[in-house]
Design an enzyme around this catalytic site. Sequence first.
Site, PDB file in Angstrom:
ATOM      1  N   GLY A 166     -34.495 -33.048  10.631  1.00  0.00           N
ATOM      2  CA  GLY A 166     -35.654 -32.332  10.077  1.00  0.00           C
ATOM      3  C   GLY A 166     -36.899 -33.185   9.925  1.00  0.00           C
ATOM      4  N   THR A 167     -37.797 -32.680   9.080  1.00  0.00           N
ATOM      5  CA  THR A 167     -39.053 -33.385   8.802  1.00  0.00           C
ATOM      6  C   THR A 167     -38.745 -34.785   8.293  1.00  0.00           C
ATOM      7  N   GLY A 183     -33.923 -20.225  15.719  1.00  0.00           N
ATOM      8  CA  GLY A 183     -33.109 -19.163  15.141  1.00  0.00           C
ATOM      9  C   GLY A 183     -33.983 -18.028  14.615  1.00  0.00           C
ATOM     10  N   ILE A 204     -48.763 -38.233   0.509  1.00  0.00           N
ATOM     11  CA  ILE A 204     -48.987 -38.657   1.891  1.00  0.00           C
ATOM     12  C   ILE A 204     -50.270 -39.455   2.006  1.00  0.00           C
ATOM     13  N   LEU A 214     -51.790 -41.316  -0.139  1.00  0.00           N
ATOM     14  CA  LEU A 214     -51.717 -42.673  -0.696  1.00  0.00           C
ATOM     15  C   LEU A 214     -50.735 -43.546   0.081  1.00  0.00           C
ATOM     16  N   VAL A 271     -64.150 -31.239  -0.037  1.00  0.00           N
ATOM     17  CA  VAL A 271     -64.546 -31.279   1.373  1.00  0.00           C
ATOM     18  C   VAL A 271     -65.031 -29.892   1.796  1.00  0.00           C
ATOM     19  N   MET A 275     -41.089 -30.405  -3.159  1.00  0.00           N
ATOM     20  CA  MET A 275     -40.751 -30.517  -1.727  1.00  0.00           C
ATOM     21  C   MET A 275     -40.296 -31.943  -1.448  1.00  0.00           C
ATOM     22  N   HIS A 289     -29.270 -60.491 -15.778  1.00  0.00           N
ATOM     23  CA  HIS A 289     -30.449 -61.352 -15.864  1.00  0.00           C
ATOM     24  C   HIS A 289     -30.447 -62.342 -14.711  1.00  0.00           C
TER      25      HIS A 289
HETATM   26  P1  FAD Z   1     -37.148 -29.923   6.790  1.00  0.00           P
HETATM   27  O1  FAD Z   1     -36.784 -31.339   6.661  1.00  0.00           O
HETATM   28  O2  FAD Z   1     -38.558 -29.579   7.033  1.00  0.00           O
HETATM   29  O3  FAD Z   1     -36.249 -29.344   7.961  1.00  0.00           O
HETATM   30  C1  FAD Z   1     -36.403 -28.071   8.450  1.00  0.00           C
HETATM   31  C2  FAD Z   1     -35.920 -28.035   9.878  1.00  0.00           C
HETATM   32  O4  FAD Z   1     -35.857 -26.677  10.308  1.00  0.00           O
HETATM   33  C3  FAD Z   1     -36.856 -28.737  10.854  1.00  0.00           C
HETATM   34  O5  FAD Z   1     -36.144 -29.691  11.594  1.00  0.00           O
HETATM   35  C4  FAD Z   1     -37.377 -27.618  11.750  1.00  0.00           C
HETATM   36  O6  FAD Z   1     -37.564 -28.045  13.095  1.00  0.00           O
HETATM   37  C5  FAD Z   1     -36.254 -26.613  11.650  1.00  0.00           C
HETATM   38  N1  FAD Z   1     -36.652 -25.231  11.912  1.00  0.00           N
HETATM   39  C6  FAD Z   1     -37.721 -24.556  11.402  1.00  0.00           C
HETATM   40  N2  FAD Z   1     -37.712 -23.266  11.819  1.00  0.00           N
HETATM   41  C7  FAD Z   1     -36.604 -23.129  12.602  1.00  0.00           C
HETATM   42  C8  FAD Z   1     -36.041 -22.044  13.307  1.00  0.00           C
HETATM   43  N3  FAD Z   1     -36.559 -20.805  13.258  1.00  0.00           N
HETATM   44  N4  FAD Z   1     -34.921 -22.268  14.048  1.00  0.00           N
HETATM   45  C9  FAD Z   1     -34.352 -23.501  14.093  1.00  0.00           C
HETATM   46  N5  FAD Z   1     -34.845 -24.560  13.419  1.00  0.00           N
HETATM   47  C10 FAD Z   1     -35.945 -24.374  12.683  1.00  0.00           C
HETATM   48  N6  FAD Z   1     -39.451 -36.517   0.618  1.00  0.00           N
HETATM   49  C11 FAD Z   1     -38.794 -37.431  -0.110  1.00  0.00           C
HETATM   50  O7  FAD Z   1     -37.923 -37.071  -0.904  1.00  0.00           O
HETATM   51  N7  FAD Z   1     -39.066 -38.767   0.013  1.00  0.00           N
HETATM   52  C12 FAD Z   1     -39.997 -39.231   0.854  1.00  0.00           C
HETATM   53  O8  FAD Z   1     -40.212 -40.444   0.938  1.00  0.00           O
HETATM   54  C13 FAD Z   1     -40.720 -38.296   1.632  1.00  0.00           C
HETATM   55  N8  FAD Z   1     -41.666 -38.712   2.497  1.00  0.00           N
HETATM   56  C14 FAD Z   1     -42.307 -37.796   3.275  1.00  0.00           C
HETATM   57  C15 FAD Z   1     -43.279 -38.256   4.153  1.00  0.00           C
HETATM   58  C16 FAD Z   1     -43.963 -37.364   4.942  1.00  0.00           C
HETATM   59  C17 FAD Z   1     -45.025 -37.878   5.900  1.00  0.00           C
HETATM   60  C18 FAD Z   1     -43.649 -35.976   4.887  1.00  0.00           C
HETATM   61  C19 FAD Z   1     -44.352 -34.997   5.781  1.00  0.00           C
HETATM   62  C20 FAD Z   1     -42.684 -35.506   4.003  1.00  0.00           C
HETATM   63  C21 FAD Z   1     -42.011 -36.416   3.189  1.00  0.00           C
HETATM   64  N9  FAD Z   1     -41.047 -35.998   2.276  1.00  0.00           N
HETATM   65  C22 FAD Z   1     -40.406 -36.920   1.499  1.00  0.00           C
HETATM   66  C23 FAD Z   1     -40.689 -34.577   2.111  1.00  0.00           C
HETATM   67  C24 FAD Z   1     -39.386 -34.257   2.866  1.00  0.00           C
HETATM   68  O9  FAD Z   1     -39.543 -34.602   4.235  1.00  0.00           O
HETATM   69  C25 FAD Z   1     -39.049 -32.787   2.726  1.00  0.00           C
HETATM   70  O10 FAD Z   1     -39.027 -32.423   1.363  1.00  0.00           O
HETATM   71  C26 FAD Z   1     -37.680 -32.498   3.326  1.00  0.00           C
HETATM   72  O11 FAD Z   1     -37.643 -32.853   4.687  1.00  0.00           O
HETATM   73  C27 FAD Z   1     -37.351 -31.001   3.183  1.00  0.00           C
HETATM   74  O12 FAD Z   1     -36.102 -30.757   3.739  1.00  0.00           O
HETATM   75  P2  FAD Z   1     -35.708 -29.331   4.319  1.00  0.00           P
HETATM   76  O13 FAD Z   1     -34.318 -29.487   4.837  1.00  0.00           O
HETATM   77  O14 FAD Z   1     -35.981 -28.281   3.327  1.00  0.00           O
HETATM   78  O15 FAD Z   1     -36.714 -29.062   5.524  1.00  0.00           O
HETATM   79  P1  NAD Z   2     -49.576 -33.535  -2.382  1.00  0.00           P
HETATM   80  O1  NAD Z   2     -49.400 -32.236  -3.039  1.00  0.00           O
HETATM   81  O2  NAD Z   2     -48.713 -34.663  -2.801  1.00  0.00           O
HETATM   82  O3  NAD Z   2     -51.061 -34.036  -2.544  1.00  0.00           O
HETATM   83  C1  NAD Z   2     -52.138 -33.275  -2.114  1.00  0.00           C
HETATM   84  C2  NAD Z   2     -53.384 -33.797  -2.784  1.00  0.00           C
HETATM   85  O4  NAD Z   2     -54.497 -33.206  -2.145  1.00  0.00           O
HETATM   86  C3  NAD Z   2     -53.471 -33.443  -4.265  1.00  0.00           C
HETATM   87  O5  NAD Z   2     -53.822 -34.587  -4.991  1.00  0.00           O
HETATM   88  C4  NAD Z   2     -54.545 -32.367  -4.308  1.00  0.00           C
HETATM   89  O6  NAD Z   2     -55.275 -32.355  -5.524  1.00  0.00           O
HETATM   90  C5  NAD Z   2     -55.417 -32.786  -3.141  1.00  0.00           C
HETATM   91  N1  NAD Z   2     -56.209 -31.712  -2.562  1.00  0.00           N
HETATM   92  C6  NAD Z   2     -55.865 -30.415  -2.388  1.00  0.00           C
HETATM   93  N2  NAD Z   2     -56.867 -29.739  -1.784  1.00  0.00           N
HETATM   94  C7  NAD Z   2     -57.848 -30.645  -1.569  1.00  0.00           C
HETATM   95  C8  NAD Z   2     -59.138 -30.568  -0.982  1.00  0.00           C
HETATM   96  N3  NAD Z   2     -59.592 -29.418  -0.501  1.00  0.00           N
HETATM   97  N4  NAD Z   2     -59.892 -31.684  -0.922  1.00  0.00           N
HETATM   98  C9  NAD Z   2     -59.425 -32.864  -1.426  1.00  0.00           C
HETATM   99  N5  NAD Z   2     -58.211 -32.986  -1.990  1.00  0.00           N
HETATM  100  C10 NAD Z   2     -57.438 -31.898  -2.056  1.00  0.00           C
HETATM  101  O7  NAD Z   2     -49.419 -33.236  -0.818  1.00  0.00           O
HETATM  102  P2  NAD Z   2     -49.222 -34.213   0.428  1.00  0.00           P
HETATM  103  O8  NAD Z   2     -49.640 -35.583   0.107  1.00  0.00           O
HETATM  104  O9  NAD Z   2     -49.809 -33.492   1.580  1.00  0.00           O
HETATM  105  O10 NAD Z   2     -47.653 -34.202   0.590  1.00  0.00           O
HETATM  106  C11 NAD Z   2     -46.967 -32.961   0.778  1.00  0.00           C
HETATM  107  C12 NAD Z   2     -45.655 -33.007   0.105  1.00  0.00           C
HETATM  108  O11 NAD Z   2     -44.722 -33.770   0.880  1.00  0.00           O
HETATM  109  C13 NAD Z   2     -45.658 -33.675  -1.249  1.00  0.00           C
HETATM  110  O12 NAD Z   2     -46.058 -32.802  -2.278  1.00  0.00           O
HETATM  111  C14 NAD Z   2     -44.238 -34.071  -1.404  1.00  0.00           C
HETATM  112  O13 NAD Z   2     -43.516 -32.965  -1.855  1.00  0.00           O
HETATM  113  C15 NAD Z   2     -43.832 -34.427   0.006  1.00  0.00           C
HETATM  114  N6  NAD Z   2     -43.910 -35.890   0.218  1.00  0.00           N
HETATM  115  C16 NAD Z   2     -43.153 -36.693  -0.574  1.00  0.00           C
HETATM  116  C17 NAD Z   2     -43.220 -38.043  -0.410  1.00  0.00           C
HETATM  117  C18 NAD Z   2     -42.368 -38.913  -1.298  1.00  0.00           C
HETATM  118  O14 NAD Z   2     -41.443 -38.393  -1.894  1.00  0.00           O
HETATM  119  N7  NAD Z   2     -42.628 -40.204  -1.388  1.00  0.00           N
HETATM  120  C19 NAD Z   2     -44.042 -38.611   0.529  1.00  0.00           C
HETATM  121  C20 NAD Z   2     -44.816 -37.770   1.315  1.00  0.00           C
HETATM  122  C21 NAD Z   2     -44.727 -36.395   1.151  1.00  0.00           C
END
Ligand code: FAD
Ligand code: NAD
Length: 467
Positions: free
Chosen positions: A41-42, A116, A186, A188, A239, A320, A446
């Site tokens: 996944g993601t 799917g 993301i 930061l 923005v 998420m 420690h």
């Molecule tokens: P996803 O991981 O999004 O998986 C969904 C899957 O479904 C995908 O592979 C997609 O291709 C597939 N899919 C969609 N529609 C269909 C369909 N119709 N048929 C078949 N397949 C389909 N979370 C953390 O806890 N720690 C982190 O450090 C962290 N860092 C992140 C960094 C970034 C840049 C991003 C974008 C996200 C990050 N997240 C982090 C968030 C985390 O990735 C998601 O919360 C997590 O992946 C969600 O899991 P999920 O299984 O719900 O969905």
């Molecule tokens: P986020 O919700 O963490 O942050 C979005 C930020 O954008 C907020 O501070 C919000 O106030 C700001 N914002 C919203 N609209 C705006 C606008 N028009 N102009 C300027 N600022 C605006 O979302 P994200 O950073 O895109 O990450 C998405 C999600 O993915 C997170 O909420 C998290 O669930 C997940 N994620 C988790 C991790 C981790 O666990 N370390 C890392 C990356 C992503």
Amino acid sequence: MAERYDVLVIGAGPGGYVAAIRAAQLGMSVACIEKRATLGGTCLNIGCIPSKALLDSSELYAQAKSHLDKHGIHVGPVRLDLPAMLARKDRVVKSLTDGVAFLFKKNKIASYIGTGRLMGEGKVAVTGANAEETILEARHIILATGSEPAGLPALPFDGSAIVSSTEALSFERVPQSLIVVGGGYIGLELGSVWARLGAKVTVLEFMPRILPQSDGEIANLLYRSLLKQGLAIQLQTKVTGAGAQGGQMVVDAQHEGKDVRFQGDKVLVAVGRRPFTKGLGLSEVGVQTDERSGRVLVDENFETNVKGIFAIGDLIEGPMLAHKAEEDGIACVERLAGMKTQVHYETVPSVVYTWPEVASVGLTEEQVQSSGRDYRVGKFPFTANPRARCMDETEGVVKILADAQTDRVLGVHIFGPRASELIAECVTVMEFAGSAEDIARICHSHPTLSEAVREAALAVGRRAIHI
Ligand code: FAD
Ligand code: NAD
């Protein structure tokens, strides 16, 4: 005749693949459909893992450039090989996505690569790369299709100059200047990566502070630290539009009622994510979603309003986060098996992997205040922690909030080195409804960073030793 399974999972992210494995462990016949060619996944492909691989690499680069000297290590001119750094990241991703494929085989999970689509009671169509369609049947269908970047209408993604996190994980060159819209996870994390590698990074945040959901004091410490690291952060900046000018991107915004303009090579828009349900056939079979957020509505068994169709992870309510999606997946299938598993959402930790890191669990101080209860705060700075001194990583603090009457831990917020690892102890204590006194009475090795957690717990009772 269509293949029939006990459980059919759509989406192989941390929610879906973990649900599939757990269902197989419980003796169910399981299939998982994934539209991407690789599993995970993601999180594994374009999220947690590649971003952390780059955060770790860029942190080492920053250490080699400016920190090793302090340890008496002189390395000469430090040179960045970005293609090698990106290739290492890709190898880490591949090893882990291959690992999920191995686990599927080991657990005898049928894996279908394709998209799917719900076809009505117990039926799903899988459309493969060559548009061939396979019909599968199942007693239980679990939707785990995750989320996608939300984006901004004023700044539509073009995949090259205005990008989402996916492209920002693979820039071919370090941009001279990068504008990041959104001061959340993301913005930061990836802002830190590219700033460490040499880009001039400007973060534009709509709210009066970065990480608006987190503990304000801790977010402010990170804010000041990032400024010191060279990131520019413009708060209360809305923005309004963007365009190209002289080979650069220009972003227009409003700050305190005034028009302001920012220039950069690239713009990363990171303003949140929204559930991904395109092509899934939700409305055709009548699965209800929340009108505002688009999230699929489920009951305590993760079942939607349509019998036999369940949903987990980013698709439903809650943070998420990958580990939350995993917990949903396990609880969903264990409940199918008749177990009474519950996810304690109030103790789902969160981590921002900047340096220093921010890790939290439970209520923020603002939430405790607005609940009106009496509380006590214990804080301990890493400057007074011997291990942090040995590491020369003394920036940050551990903050514990406890109920004034019962001493029960209400929330823990850590800004500091390896906060991501330190938070696990606090989650455990909160899961057991433990008190600050419980942490204070536990013997911690420690010298370790974890002693700062214990000292913060002692500080709740005004009896920290080393300060
Ligand atoms: P996803 O991981 O999004 O998986 C969904 C899957 O479904 C995908 O592979 C997609 O291709 C597939 N899919 C969609 N529609 C269909 C369909 N119709 N048929 C078949 N397949 C389909 N979370 C953390 O806890 N720690 C982190 O450090 C962290 N860092 C992140 C960094 C970034 C840049 C991003 C974008 C996200 C990050 N997240 C982090 C968030 C985390 O990735 C998601 O919360 C997590 O992946 C969600 O899991 P999920 O299984 O719900 O969905
Ligand atoms: P986020 O919700 O963490 O942050 C979005 C930020 O954008 C907020 O501070 C919000 O106030 C700001 N914002 C919203 N609209 C705006 C606008 N028009 N102009 C300027 N600022 C605006 O979302 P994200 O950073 O895109 O990450 C998405 C999600 O993915 C997170 O909420 C998290 O669930 C997940 N994620 C988790 C991790 C981790 O666990 N370390 C890392 C990356 C992503």
